[in-house]
Structures are given as structure tokens and as C-alpha cells.
Design a protein around this motif. Structure first.
Motif, PDB file in Angstrom:
ATOM      1  N   LEU A  91       0.865  -1.397  -0.010  1.00 57.99           N
ATOM      2  CA  LEU A  91      -0.015   0.117   0.096  1.00 57.99           C
ATOM      3  C   LEU A  91       0.872   1.340   0.157  1.00 57.99           C
ATOM      4  N   GLU A  92       2.001   1.297   0.669  1.00 60.81           N
ATOM      5  CA  GLU A  92       2.825   2.441   0.614  1.00 60.81           C
ATOM      6  C   GLU A  92       3.571   2.701  -0.535  1.00 60.81           C
ATOM      7  N   LYS A  93       3.983   1.529  -1.517  1.00 58.04           N
ATOM      8  CA  LYS A  93       4.285   1.757  -2.727  1.00 58.04           C
ATOM      9  C   LYS A  93       3.267   2.242  -3.631  1.00 58.04           C
ATOM     10  N   LEU A  94       2.070   1.782  -3.550  1.00 54.15           N
ATOM     11  CA  LEU A  94       1.000   2.127  -4.340  1.00 54.15           C
ATOM     12  C   LEU A  94       0.484   3.607  -4.414  1.00 54.15           C
ATOM     13  N   PHE A  95       0.322   3.880  -2.883  1.00 50.95           N
ATOM     14  CA  PHE A  95       0.013   5.223  -2.668  1.00 50.95           C
ATOM     15  C   PHE A  95       0.720   6.349  -2.755  1.00 50.95           C
ATOM     16  N   VAL A  96       2.104   6.150  -2.046  1.00 52.19           N
ATOM     17  CA  VAL A  96       3.040   7.035  -1.835  1.00 52.19           C
ATOM     18  C   VAL A  96       4.057   7.039  -3.287  1.00 52.19           C
ATOM     19  N   ALA A  97       4.839   6.251  -3.246  1.00 53.26           N
ATOM     20  CA  ALA A  97       5.506   6.033  -4.603  1.00 53.26           C
ATOM     21  C   ALA A  97       4.839   6.097  -5.856  1.00 53.26           C
ATOM     22  N   GLY A  98       3.625   5.320  -5.949  1.00 53.01           N
ATOM     23  CA  GLY A  98       2.827   5.598  -7.091  1.00 53.01           C
ATOM     24  C   GLY A  98       2.113   6.966  -7.533  1.00 53.01           C
ATOM     25  N   THR A  99       1.986   7.975  -6.244  1.00 53.34           N
ATOM     26  CA  THR A  99       1.163   9.151  -6.323  1.00 53.34           C
ATOM     27  C   THR A  99       2.346  10.050  -6.728  1.00 53.34           C
ATOM     28  N   ARG A 100       3.470   9.830  -6.154  1.00 54.85           N
ATOM     29  CA  ARG A 100       4.732  10.795  -6.625  1.00 54.85           C
ATOM     30  C   ARG A 100       5.085  10.633  -7.959  1.00 54.85           C
ATOM     31  N   ASN A 101       5.009   9.162  -8.598  1.00 62.74           N
ATOM     32  CA  ASN A 101       5.401   9.219  -9.886  1.00 62.74           C
ATOM     33  C   ASN A 101       4.307   9.729 -10.932  1.00 62.74           C
ATOM     34  N   ILE A 102       3.100   9.681 -10.418  1.00 61.74           N
ATOM     35  CA  ILE A 102       1.962  10.535 -11.139  1.00 61.74           C
ATOM     36  C   ILE A 102       2.158  11.860 -11.108  1.00 61.74           C
ATOM     37  N   VAL A 103       2.539  12.422  -9.936  1.00 57.85           N
ATOM     38  CA  VAL A 103       2.711  13.869  -9.854  1.00 57.85           C
ATOM     39  C   VAL A 103       3.964  14.360 -10.817  1.00 57.85           C
ATOM     40  N   GLU A 104       5.158  13.668 -10.464  1.00 55.98           N
ATOM     41  CA  GLU A 104       6.384  14.230 -11.441  1.00 55.98           C
ATOM     42  C   GLU A 104       6.193  13.971 -12.787  1.00 55.98           C
ATOM     43  N   THR A 105       5.596  13.074 -13.226  1.00 57.47           N
ATOM     44  CA  THR A 105       5.256  12.779 -14.620  1.00 57.47           C
ATOM     45  C   THR A 105       4.263  13.865 -15.430  1.00 57.47           C
ATOM     46  N   ALA A 106       3.415  14.264 -14.459  1.00 58.15           N
ATOM     47  CA  ALA A 106       2.371  15.179 -14.976  1.00 58.15           C
ATOM     48  C   ALA A 106       3.050  16.689 -15.127  1.00 58.15           C
ATOM     49  N   GLU A 107       3.838  16.783 -14.182  1.00 60.65           N
ATOM     50  CA  GLU A 107       4.646  17.976 -14.098  1.00 60.65           C
ATOM     51  C   GLU A 107       5.489  18.125 -15.329  1.00 60.65           C
ATOM     52  N   ARG A 108       6.047  17.291 -15.814  1.00 59.68           N
ATOM     53  CA  ARG A 108       7.050  17.073 -16.802  1.00 59.68           C
ATOM     54  C   ARG A 108       6.403  17.066 -18.042  1.00 59.68           C
ATOM     55  N   ASP A 119     -10.010   9.380   0.720  1.00 63.16           N
ATOM     56  CA  ASP A 119     -10.715   8.444   1.510  1.00 63.16           C
ATOM     57  C   ASP A 119     -11.259   9.433   2.861  1.00 63.16           C
ATOM     58  N   LEU A 120     -12.712   9.470   2.874  1.00 59.45           N
ATOM     59  CA  LEU A 120     -13.199  10.065   3.960  1.00 59.45           C
ATOM     60  C   LEU A 120     -12.558   9.725   5.403  1.00 59.45           C
ATOM     61  N   ALA A 121     -12.249   8.339   5.349  1.00 61.14           N
ATOM     62  CA  ALA A 121     -11.525   7.782   6.679  1.00 61.14           C
ATOM     63  C   ALA A 121     -10.289   8.569   7.182  1.00 61.14           C
ATOM     64  N   VAL A 122      -9.686   9.409   6.450  1.00 59.86           N
ATOM     65  CA  VAL A 122      -8.533  10.183   6.899  1.00 59.86           C
ATOM     66  C   VAL A 122      -8.770  11.257   7.922  1.00 59.86           C
ATOM     67  N   LYS A 123     -10.097  11.759   7.743  1.00 61.06           N
ATOM     68  CA  LYS A 123     -10.443  12.721   8.487  1.00 61.06           C
ATOM     69  C   LYS A 123     -10.621  12.418  10.223  1.00 61.06           C
ATOM     70  N   ILE A 133      -0.517   6.801   5.049  1.00 67.23           N
ATOM     71  CA  ILE A 133      -0.136   6.543   3.877  1.00 67.23           C
ATOM     72  C   ILE A 133      -0.982   7.511   2.983  1.00 67.23           C
ATOM     73  N   ARG A 134      -2.042   7.494   3.324  1.00 66.94           N
ATOM     74  CA  ARG A 134      -3.213   8.371   2.562  1.00 66.94           C
ATOM     75  C   ARG A 134      -2.853   9.796   2.564  1.00 66.94           C
ATOM     76  N   LEU A 135      -2.615  10.158   3.848  1.00 67.69           N
ATOM     77  CA  LEU A 135      -2.387  11.535   4.174  1.00 67.69           C
ATOM     78  C   LEU A 135      -0.909  11.886   3.393  1.00 67.69           C
ATOM     79  N   GLU A 136      -0.149  11.143   3.462  1.00 71.21           N
ATOM     80  CA  GLU A 136       1.210  11.451   2.619  1.00 71.21           C
ATOM     81  C   GLU A 136       1.082  11.706   1.155  1.00 71.21           C
ATOM     82  N   ALA A 137       0.039  10.802   0.585  1.00 66.78           N
ATOM     83  CA  ALA A 137      -0.234  10.972  -0.774  1.00 66.78           C
ATOM     84  C   ALA A 137      -0.927  12.316  -1.187  1.00 66.78           C
TER      85      ALA A 137
END
Length: 269
Positions: A91-108, A119-123, A133-137
Motif C-alpha cells: 500500500l505504501e508503494k501504491l499510494f506514496v511512490a505511485g502518487t509521486r510518480n504520477i505527480v512528477e510525470t504530470a509536471e514534466r 478517502d473520508l477515513a483520513v479525517k 499513507i493516504r495523508l502522505e499521498a
């Protein structure tokens, strides 16, 4: 509403329950769409009409870059989500590393905006590893140079929704329907409502730099929700209340369709 700015939307994580609704909402809003598939098309039982299809993996940035450079999206909708750990895809790879890859690629590659489905659960709880992990993403999204909107949906209902289907399965089986105490309440939202919000935000600056909790109009107990399902299914099945802690103590309840996928983070007490 502000004039429309964006027309091309790339959807990540669009093969799941919510994706079914989001793709249709975007199509109704007349977007040009593309979807990235982690699995091969032949392995997925979903329609592929009305949008371009690419194969890619958020954990492999080169594949993301190839997709974004070819499709040239204005907006990326990131709905990648899972509660299941898989080999090599924590889950850490999926949400954190995956989100970072998406953002950096989108920026470039010139993407203008990213819409992230969290997820509403984070509140409600910051002690769980899933919540952290969700909050970090979310923080990765907020710290990016992109325009962004974050949606935090409550548990969702709709066609093929796990949330309602676990109750339906119990109603259709022999024996009582097991529900949580009525002191616990949920504020479920339709997948159609969530997808409509995403489509509106994808048009332009609506919701930029904002986080939205997406909930329904009604606060309901488990027995109220089951009563409505029983009525629609013409069932007289008996309802039994079960304490929440049995979810951790009696894992075999899952074989009866008990809604173990509903975390206590969603509950209103």
C-alpha cells in the motif's frame, strides 16, 4: 460556473467500482478521455467504448510518461486505490511512490490539473498506517506545482458496490443479517454523486486547492440501510446486531458476507 478550460482527461485506477461511474460522467460532460490499464484488456470484464486505452503502471514512471506524452491530457484523475497488499505492490508503494510518480510525470509533461480521490477515513484517525499513507499521498498532491482538487468520499453505494452488496448477499442467504449496533452511523454517498463532482472539477478551476468530503444527505444506521435493501428485495430476513470488535475476533464472519470492508474510520458515533 467558470468557462470550460480543459477537455482531455486521463484516468488512472478507472477499472474499479467508482471508475465505472466516473468514465460515464466524463463522457456525458463531453471530455476526450483515456484510461491507463495495469492489467491487459482481455483480463478485465469492462466496456472499452468511448475512450482511448493505454497499458501502463504507476510504479513504472517510463510507462506513465509514454502515455502522457502521447495523449497529452489537460487533467489527470487519480483513483488508484486498494486495501489489499499484493507481492511487490504494498500500500505504501501504491499510494506514496505511485502518487509521486504520477505527480512528477504530470509536471514534466504539461498536465495542468490533478484530481485525487482519497478517502473520508483520513479525517477521523491518524494512527493507522493506512491513514498515514493516504495523508502522505495527499501531501504529495498539495505540494506539487499542479492545480489540484482532492475528494474524500464516504462509503459509496451503486451498481456493484461492495458496501451494499455485502448486505445483499446476507439477505439472499439463509440465516440472519448481521449488522452493527445502531449507535454507529454512516453517511453513504452514491457513486453517481462522486463522479459528477469529479467531472465538474475536471472542466476548469472549480475546486482548485480544495479538499472536499463527499457524503450523502442522510445519516443512517446499519439497520436502516438493511431495512431499505430488504424492502427492495422483498425479504423478511431477521436482523441481528453484532459488536464492532467481532470483526477482528471472528474473521470467519466474512464467509457470511459481513461488511468487514467498512472501516470504523467512517462511523459517526
Amino acid at each position: 460556473m467558470a468557462d470550460r478550460k480543459y477537455n482531455r482527461v486521463l484516468v488512472l485506477g478507472g477499472t474499479g467500482f467508482l471508475g465505472y461511474y466516473v468514465l460515464r460522467a466524463l463522457d456525458k460532460a463531453d471530455f476526450q478521455m483515456a484510461i491507463v490499464l495495469h492489467k491487459k484488456k482481455d483480463d478485465l470484464d469492462i466496456p472499452f467504448e468511448g475512450y482511448e486505452v493505454f497499458e501502463g503502471d504507476i510504479l513504472k514512471p517510463d510507462t506513465l510518461r509514454a502515455v502522457m506524452e502521447k495523449f497529452k491530457p489537460d487533467v489527470v484523475v487519480d483513483m488508484v486505490g486498494s486495501l489489499t497488499k499484493k507481492p511487490g505492490r504494498s500500500l505504501e508503494k501504491l499510494f506514496v511512490a505511485g502518487t509521486r510518480n504520477i505527480v512528477e510525470t504530470a509536471e514534466r509533461t504539461g498536465v495542468k490539473k490533478i484530481i485525487y480521490v482519497s478517502d473520508l477515513a483520513v479525517k477521523n484517525n491518524k494512527n493507522s498506517s493506512y491513514i498515514k499513507i493516504r495523508l502522505e499521498a495527499e501531501k504529495i498532491i498539495q505540494d506539487s506545482s499542479l492545480n489540484w482538487t482532492i475528494f474524500r468520499p464516504s462509503v459509496m453505494f451503486g451498481w456493484k458496490a461492495n458496501f451494499t452488496n455485502v448486505f445483499v448477499k446476507q439477505i439472499n442467504k439463509f440465516g440472519p443479517v448481521l449488522v452493527l449496533s445502531d449507535k454507529y452511523k454512516l453517511q453513504p454517498v452514491s457513486a453517481s454523486t462522486t463522479s459528477f463532482c469529479i467531472a465538474v472539477s475536471a472542466k476548469g478551476d472549480e475546486g482548485n486547492s480544495k479538499i472536499y468530503a463527499v457524503v450523502g444527505l442522510e445519516v443512517l444506521t446499519s439497520s436502516q440501510m438493511v431495512a431499505r435493501l430488504k424492502l427492495s428485495l422483498n425479504s423478511n430476513r431477521i436482523v441481528l446486531f453484532v459488536p464492532f470488535f467481532v470483526l477482528n475476533l471472528l474473521k470467519f464472519l466474512n464467509t457470511f458476507g459481513f461488511p468487514t470492508s467498512v472501516s470504523h474510520f467512517y462511523l459517526l458515533i
